[in-house]
Design a protein around this motif. Structure first.
Motif, PDB file in Angstrom:
ATOM      1  N   LEU A 310       0.867  -1.180   0.000  1.00 43.51           N
ATOM      2  CA  LEU A 310       0.000   0.000   0.000  1.00 43.51           C
ATOM      3  C   LEU A 310       0.902   1.227   0.000  1.00 43.51           C
ATOM      4  O   LEU A 310       1.589   1.510   0.991  1.00 43.51           O
ATOM      5  CB  LEU A 310      -0.907  -0.008   1.232  1.00 43.51           C
ATOM      6  CG  LEU A 310      -1.837  -1.219   1.358  1.00 43.51           C
ATOM      7  CD1 LEU A 310      -2.552  -1.208   2.711  1.00 43.51           C
ATOM      8  CD2 LEU A 310      -2.843  -1.255   0.219  1.00 43.51           C
ATOM      9  N   LEU A 314      -2.405   6.035  -2.405  1.00 46.31           N
ATOM     10  CA  LEU A 314      -3.773   5.712  -1.987  1.00 46.31           C
ATOM     11  C   LEU A 314      -4.367   6.781  -1.085  1.00 46.31           C
ATOM     12  O   LEU A 314      -5.587   6.858  -0.933  1.00 46.31           O
ATOM     13  CB  LEU A 314      -3.794   4.377  -1.241  1.00 46.31           C
ATOM     14  CG  LEU A 314      -3.721   3.096  -2.071  1.00 46.31           C
ATOM     15  CD1 LEU A 314      -3.620   1.896  -1.156  1.00 46.31           C
ATOM     16  CD2 LEU A 314      -4.958   2.977  -2.952  1.00 46.31           C
ATOM     17  N   TRP A 330     -10.679   1.985   4.563  1.00 45.40           N
ATOM     18  CA  TRP A 330     -10.222   0.683   5.026  1.00 45.40           C
ATOM     19  C   TRP A 330     -11.356  -0.317   5.164  1.00 45.40           C
ATOM     20  O   TRP A 330     -11.121  -1.535   5.170  1.00 45.40           O
ATOM     21  CB  TRP A 330      -9.483   0.826   6.349  1.00 45.40           C
ATOM     22  CG  TRP A 330      -8.306   1.743   6.262  1.00 45.40           C
ATOM     23  CD1 TRP A 330      -8.084   2.875   6.985  1.00 45.40           C
ATOM     24  CD2 TRP A 330      -7.188   1.628   5.378  1.00 45.40           C
ATOM     25  NE1 TRP A 330      -6.898   3.472   6.621  1.00 45.40           N
ATOM     26  CE2 TRP A 330      -6.334   2.722   5.632  1.00 45.40           C
ATOM     27  CE3 TRP A 330      -6.821   0.709   4.389  1.00 45.40           C
ATOM     28  CZ2 TRP A 330      -5.142   2.924   4.942  1.00 45.40           C
ATOM     29  CZ3 TRP A 330      -5.632   0.906   3.696  1.00 45.40           C
ATOM     30  CH2 TRP A 330      -4.810   1.992   3.976  1.00 45.40           C
ATOM     31  N   HIS A 357       0.801  -2.669   4.115  1.00 49.32           N
ATOM     32  CA  HIS A 357       0.560  -3.776   3.190  1.00 49.32           C
ATOM     33  C   HIS A 357      -0.601  -4.597   3.736  1.00 49.32           C
ATOM     34  O   HIS A 357      -1.008  -4.433   4.895  1.00 49.32           O
ATOM     35  CB  HIS A 357       1.801  -4.655   3.030  1.00 49.32           C
ATOM     36  CG  HIS A 357       2.125  -5.506   4.226  1.00 49.32           C
ATOM     37  ND1 HIS A 357       2.895  -5.046   5.281  1.00 49.32           N
ATOM     38  CD2 HIS A 357       1.772  -6.774   4.562  1.00 49.32           C
ATOM     39  CE1 HIS A 357       3.014  -5.993   6.191  1.00 49.32           C
ATOM     40  NE2 HIS A 357       2.330  -7.067   5.786  1.00 49.32           N
ATOM     41  N   ARG A 376      -7.342  -5.533  -3.704  1.00 46.58           N
ATOM     42  CA  ARG A 376      -6.495  -4.476  -4.275  1.00 46.58           C
ATOM     43  C   ARG A 376      -7.331  -3.505  -5.098  1.00 46.58           C
ATOM     44  O   ARG A 376      -7.176  -2.275  -5.002  1.00 46.58           O
ATOM     45  CB  ARG A 376      -5.421  -5.167  -5.129  1.00 46.58           C
ATOM     46  CG  ARG A 376      -4.351  -4.314  -5.731  1.00 46.58           C
ATOM     47  CD  ARG A 376      -3.350  -5.236  -6.434  1.00 46.58           C
ATOM     48  NE  ARG A 376      -2.345  -4.495  -7.169  1.00 46.58           N
ATOM     49  CZ  ARG A 376      -2.516  -4.016  -8.394  1.00 46.58           C
ATOM     50  NH1 ARG A 376      -3.674  -4.204  -9.017  1.00 46.58           N
ATOM     51  NH2 ARG A 376      -1.557  -3.355  -9.006  1.00 46.58           N
TER      52      ARG A 376
END
Length: 385
Positions: A310, A314, A330, A357, A376
């Motif tokens: 990650l 993002l 999340w 991650h 993902r």
């Protein structure tokens, strides 16, 4: 053996150091971290954070006096610092081993001298080295010899003229020119070696990258068993020849069914994050065990795994092109019951910065991969791995 509640030292305060601190705490040790960043992820959870540079000898003396043993979480700690500390305290891995891994020319010469498979290369100290380079090295990749990582300090070059232009962009830093290979895939092996020469390897990982940064790791890799065994054997040979003690990662290119060593990392590795959730012993616990002279743990995986990095992109609307900062959603990841999310506690997200991650576990490797790709996409990573 160095037993708890002894105090251990960690040079470097990033996410790899943070996981070392966590593993050491679980085993009953205290940890001091030396890192100049006041927001160091490892420093935030350490028992003590020495905010100093790696060449601050007053801080190094304090670390040596307070710790029973010291390790590092990244290869760019000056070898001289490790050498200095080793005069007073146990330091693993050694300065000699780290110095090989922190310079691409030294690394490739070491591999060649020890009969290990490595791509054709040439050391580049000046423009004339590029003008006189063998035509067989083009197309090639020009890489700075020191401090290059995650695709930084690298350029694909099709000719000597392009290589000279790239060398100038790198401000004349010493480089290595490697012949570009046609890759089938990339594999990595993370292992641990103890002071008696025992080597234990974790299952290998198949890795794919975006913009030079590791994106996805699949365990087990989709490679023949013989190739996986060969990778583990070569990585073990490297550790033996280095006289290495600690956790070591070796990256391989798969070229026409054969392995070529890309590079070594004298520390835990991004592609080994999956060991936190999928293995009986993590790569970080192994680092603690090797440092302290404890018996190495069992590295077996109890599940297949797919790990996804990650990056800081993002945290911005519209990804890499975005400017508006916001926290990722999340909740999209928590919908996947076999997914383990890890965030590193970094102070600020930057484009391309590793912020965390996640790892998806499943009994079936293909299902783990499919679920990881779905997760993902759900979190907003839309380009193909």
């Amino acid at each position: 053996m160095i037993l708890p509640p002894a105090t251990l030292g960690m040079l470097g305060g990033g996410q790899l150091g943070r996981y070392f601190v966590g593993a050491a705490h679980e085993l009953g040790y205290l940890v001091w971290v030396l890192d100049p960043d006041p927001h160091s992820p490892a420093g935030l959870i350490a028992d003590r954070h020495l905010r100093a540079t790696y060449e601050d000898y007053a801080a190094l003396d304090e670390l040596a006096q307070g710790c029973a043993a010291i390790s590092t979480e990244f290869e760019n700690v000056p070898a001289g610092t490790l050498d200095y500390l080793a005069k007073f305290v146990v330091v693993r891995p050694s300065a000699a081993a780290v110095s090989v891994c922190q310079n691409r020319i030294a690394e490739k010469n070491f591999l060649r001298q020890n009969g290990l498979p490595v791509a054709d290369f040439a050391a580049v100290h000046g423009e004339q080295d590029l003008r006189e380079a063998s035509a067989g090295l083009f197309p090639g990749i020009l890489k700075v010899a020191r401090f290059g990582y995650d695709g930084k300090g690298q350029a694909v070059v099709g000719s000597a003229e392009q290589a000279v232009a790239a060398f100038q962009q790198f401000k004349g830093e010493t480089c290595v020119l490697e012949r570009q290979l046609e890759l089938r895939c990339e594999l990595s092996v993370v292992l641990a070696r103890d002071e008696n020469g025992l080597v234990v390897s974790f299952p290998g990982a198949e890795n794919s990258h975006r913009k030079g940064i590791l994106d996805v790791s699949l365990v087990p890799p989709r490679a023949p068993d013989a190739l996986r065994a060969r990778a583990a054997e070569l990585a073990g040979r490297i550790a033996d020849r280095l006289g290495y003690i600690g956790t070591l990662a070796v990256e391989f290119f798969v070229v026409g069914g054969e392995l070529v060593v890309n590079e070594m990392a004298p520390r835990p590795h991004n592609s080994g994050h999956y060991t936190l959730d999928a293995c009986l012993t993590s790569q970080y616990e192994q680092q603690v065990r090797a440092l302290c002279g404890l018996p190495l743990g069992d590295p077996r995986a109890h599940s297949a795994a797919a790990m996804v990095n990650l990056l800081g992109d993002l945290w911005y609307e519209n990804g890499p092109a975005g400017q508006r900062y916001r926290e990722p959603d999340w909740a999209q990841l928590y919908r996947f019951p076999g997914l383990k999310l890890h965030l590193y506690g970094k102070h600020h997200a930057r484009h391309g910065r590793k912020m965390g991650h996640f790892t998806v576990l499943d009994a079936d490797p293909e299902r783990a991969r499919e679920l990881a790709m779905a997760a993902r996409a759900a979190i907003g990573i839309v380009d193909a791995p």
